[in-house]
Every structure is written in structure tokens, then in C-alpha cells.
Design a protein around this motif. Structure first.
Motif, PDB file in Angstrom:
ATOM      1  N   PHE A  80      25.899  13.944  26.961  1.00 41.64           N
ATOM      2  CA  PHE A  80      26.281  14.462  25.634  1.00 41.64           C
ATOM      3  C   PHE A  80      26.618  13.254  24.764  1.00 41.64           C
ATOM      4  CE2 PHE A  80      27.575  17.852  28.676  1.00 41.64           C
ATOM      5  CZ  PHE A  80      26.655  18.810  28.272  1.00 41.64           C
ATOM      6  N   ALA A  81      25.672  12.896  23.884  1.00 48.53           N
ATOM      7  CA  ALA A  81      25.726  11.613  23.181  1.00 48.53           C
ATOM      8  C   ALA A  81      26.921  11.474  22.248  1.00 48.53           C
ATOM      9  CB  ALA A  81      24.423  11.396  22.403  1.00 48.53           C
ATOM     10  N   ARG A 127      32.684   0.765  35.847  1.00 46.71           N
ATOM     11  CA  ARG A 127      32.236   0.537  34.457  1.00 46.71           C
ATOM     12  C   ARG A 127      32.530   1.735  33.579  1.00 46.71           C
ATOM     13  NH1 ARG A 127      27.773  -3.582  34.279  1.00 46.71           N
ATOM     14  NH2 ARG A 127      27.302  -2.830  32.186  1.00 46.71           N
ATOM     15  N   LEU A 128      32.491   2.923  34.156  1.00 48.82           N
ATOM     16  CA  LEU A 128      32.799   4.120  33.363  1.00 48.82           C
ATOM     17  C   LEU A 128      34.287   4.179  33.057  1.00 48.82           C
ATOM     18  CD1 LEU A 128      30.608   6.917  34.997  1.00 48.82           C
ATOM     19  CD2 LEU A 128      30.090   5.492  32.999  1.00 48.82           C
ATOM     20  N   GLN A 147      34.755   5.501  25.250  1.00 46.01           N
ATOM     21  CA  GLN A 147      33.568   5.141  24.459  1.00 46.01           C
ATOM     22  C   GLN A 147      32.663   6.361  24.279  1.00 46.01           C
ATOM     23  OE1 GLN A 147      31.904   1.393  25.699  1.00 46.01           O
ATOM     24  NE2 GLN A 147      29.873   1.887  24.862  1.00 46.01           N
ATOM     25  N   ILE A 148      32.011   6.426  23.101  1.00 51.60           N
ATOM     26  CA  ILE A 148      31.062   7.507  22.830  1.00 51.60           C
ATOM     27  C   ILE A 148      29.820   7.289  23.701  1.00 51.60           C
ATOM     28  CG2 ILE A 148      29.595   8.536  21.020  1.00 51.60           C
ATOM     29  CD1 ILE A 148      32.574   9.123  20.644  1.00 51.60           C
ATOM     30  N   ALA A 149      29.419   8.348  24.422  1.00 52.67           N
ATOM     31  CA  ALA A 149      28.378   8.195  25.447  1.00 52.67           C
ATOM     32  C   ALA A 149      27.059   7.673  24.881  1.00 52.67           C
ATOM     33  CB  ALA A 149      28.163   9.518  26.171  1.00 52.67           C
ATOM     34  N   GLY A 150      26.727   8.078  23.652  1.00 52.38           N
ATOM     35  CA  GLY A 150      25.467   7.650  23.042  1.00 52.38           C
ATOM     36  C   GLY A 150      25.373   6.150  22.834  1.00 52.38           C
ATOM     37  N   LEU A 208      26.429   3.930  25.109  1.00 44.46           N
ATOM     38  CA  LEU A 208      26.352   3.247  26.410  1.00 44.46           C
ATOM     39  C   LEU A 208      24.936   2.712  26.624  1.00 44.46           C
ATOM     40  CD1 LEU A 208      28.093   5.944  28.671  1.00 44.46           C
ATOM     41  CD2 LEU A 208      29.128   3.802  27.897  1.00 44.46           C
ATOM     42  N   SER A 209      24.822   1.697  27.489  1.00 45.56           N
ATOM     43  CA  SER A 209      23.491   1.207  27.869  1.00 45.56           C
ATOM     44  C   SER A 209      22.818   2.254  28.763  1.00 45.56           C
ATOM     45  CB  SER A 209      23.621  -0.104  28.640  1.00 45.56           C
ATOM     46  OG  SER A 209      24.149   0.147  29.928  1.00 45.56           O
TER      47      SER A 209
END
Ligand SMILES: Nc1ncnc2c1ncn2[C@@H]1O[C@H](COP(=O)(O)OP(=O)(O)O)[C@@H](O)[C@H]1O
Ligand SMILES: [Mg+2]
Length: 236
Positions: free
Chosen positions: A92-93, A125-126, A132-135, A137-138
Motif C-alpha cells: 500500500f504505497a 531495515r523495515l 516511512q511511506i511505503a511507496g 521504499l526501494s
């Protein structure tokens, strides 16, 4: 041998007039990591989507923990303990990392703090990026998040659709290390991969798919050593 966790028998799937899956049968037993390998278009995702109830055009039988999954709604299948990490991750970005993980726990409404701790333990890392907003992320981090989200449902079988897709080699290694760790801690896993070498390297057993059929099966080591599999998938 005990009853398999997942039993797929003579399944056929059509997309209109395209016969995408042609009478496949395979099993996953408790504690195994079974891989389904094959080239692009072989029918791997169609197989997983049929098991998880996203496709309803299938004939044959799929049973999970001794009960049929045919015509069962996808969310009911998740409630029974079968989680799928879809191809291309699809987190969910707009939500944060932690919100994504909380969404994964929707199947139960008791305390999820221990589940979060477990996921953050597997994926430090999570944890560093929980707000942080998931969208943003790398790709590798999104793959970790998609896997973590699936684990939040406390699955009895985890199905992964090409977790290595589009990732740099170093990240592919990290993801496979984590899959192997999960397996060591008792998870039962069905792993779909184009990356045959990596998948067979960690699998208990494997099945090779070609244009909708299973054309070979064996232990990971047997398939890695097989002349046919080498020619077709390992560039040997
Ligand atoms: N929604 C769809 N409509 C029509 N054909 C599809 C659809 N999805 C997949 N196919 C076809 O079914 C076959 C298997 O696809 P897929 O299961 O995605 O393979 P894989 O995951 O192994 O790459 C391919 O020939 C593909 O073109
Ligand atoms: Mg696919």
C-alpha cells in the motif's frame, strides 16, 4: 506420509480460449520449501492465483489442510492460513511501513505486537523505516515489506511469487537468505521463481513448469544436477 498442507490435483485453467494450465498436480508438505520454477509465461503466477482464489475458472481440485479451496473467497482463504506475496509486491504505497504490516494482520484482532517484533527481527531495515511511506521504499525494501505483511497473517503456508524479480544480485541473495531463515524456523513455503538456480539452492523439492505443464520434479539438488533442467533453465 502425513496429509500434505497443500494438494493440487489435475488442475486446468483457461483464459478464454487459452489453456494456460494443463492438468498439473503437486503437493507441499509441512515444513517444506517447495519451488515451482519455469520461464516467463510458463503458468507459475496463474497457478498461485488459482490456489489463492483470485481466479475462478479452474477445474480439478486444490485442498489446503485437508479442505477444498475451490470456490472459496480469497479473504476466506487468507483466514484459513494461506498467504500470498504477489508478483510485483503491491504494497500500500500511501501508507507507512508499520501501517502496511498492521493491514496484514487484519485476519485477527488480538495483540499483534509479538508479530511485529518477529517481522522487524527478520527485516531490521523495515524497523529502521517503520514510519516511512511505503511507496518511497526501494524495490528490495518493498519486497521485504510485502513478505512481512504476509507473515502478519500468521500463515500456515506462505506463497511467494518471484520475490527476486527486478532486484540487484546482492538483494536477491538477502531475500533468499531470509526465505531460508524462515524455512529453518519451521515455515512451510511455496516459492515461484524464474531464478531457478537460487530457488533450487534453498528448496527441499522442486517442480519444473513449461507451457502450463509440470515436466520434471525432484529434490532441489537433483534438479540442479539434471541435464534437462540445466539446458533449459540454468544456461548449462
Ligand atoms: N489475464 C490473462 N489473460 C489472458 N492470458 C493470460 C492472463 N494472464 C496470463 N495469461 C497467459 O497465461 C500464460 C501463463 O502466464 P503466467 O501464469 O503469468 O506465467 P508466469 O507467471 O509463469 O510468467 C501465459 O501464456 C500468459 O500470457
Ligand atoms: Mg508470473
Amino acid at each position: 506420509m502425513s496429509e500434505p498442507v497443500l494438494k493440487v490435483e489435475n488442475v486446468n485453467v483457461y483464459y478464454g480460449s487459452i489453456h494456460a494450465i494443463k492438468g498439473i498436480s503437486f503437493e507441499v508438505h509441512e515444513g517444506e520449501i517447495v519451488t515451482l520454477i519455469g520461464a516467463n509465461g510458463a503458468g507459475k503466477s496463474t497457478t498461485l492465483n488459482t490456489i489463492s482464489g483470485l481466479l475462478h475458472r479452474a477445474t480439478g481440485s486444490v485442498s489446503f489442510l485437508g479442505e477444498s479451496l475451490m470456490k472459496v473467497q480469497p479473504h476466506k482463504i487468507v483466514e484459513r492460513g494461506l498467504a500470498q506475496v504477489p508478483e510485483g509486491r503491491r504494497v500500500f504505497a500511501q501508507m507507512t511501513v508499520q501501517e502496511n504490516l498492521e493491514m496484514g494482520a487484519y485476519t485477527h484482532n488480538d495483540d499483534i505486537s509479538a508479530d511485529l517484533e518477529k517481522v522487524y527481527g527478520l527485516f531490521p531495515r523495515l524497523k529502521e523505516r517503520m514510519r516511512q511511506i511505503a511507496g518511497t521504499l526501494s524495490g528490495g525494501e518493498q519486497q521485504m515489506l510485502a513478505m512481512g505483511r504476509a507473515l502478519m497473517s500468521r500463515p500456515k503456508l506462505l506463497m511467494l511469487d518471484e520475490p527476486s524479480m527486478g532486484l540487484a544480485p546482492i538483494l536477491v541473495e538477502q531475500i533468499f537468505d531470509i526465505i531460508a531463515d524462515l524455512h529453518r524456523t519451521g515455515a512451510t513455503i511455496l516459492l515461484v521463481e524464474q531464478n531457478a538456480q537460487m530457488a533450487l539452492g534453498i528448496a527441499s523439492r522442486g517442480y519444473v513448469m513449461e507451457t502450463g505443464k509440470i515436466v520434471a520434479t525432484g529434490t532441489g539438488q537433483e534438479l540442479l544436477a539434471s541435464e534437462e533442467v540445466r539446458k533449459a533453465y540454468l544456461g548449462g
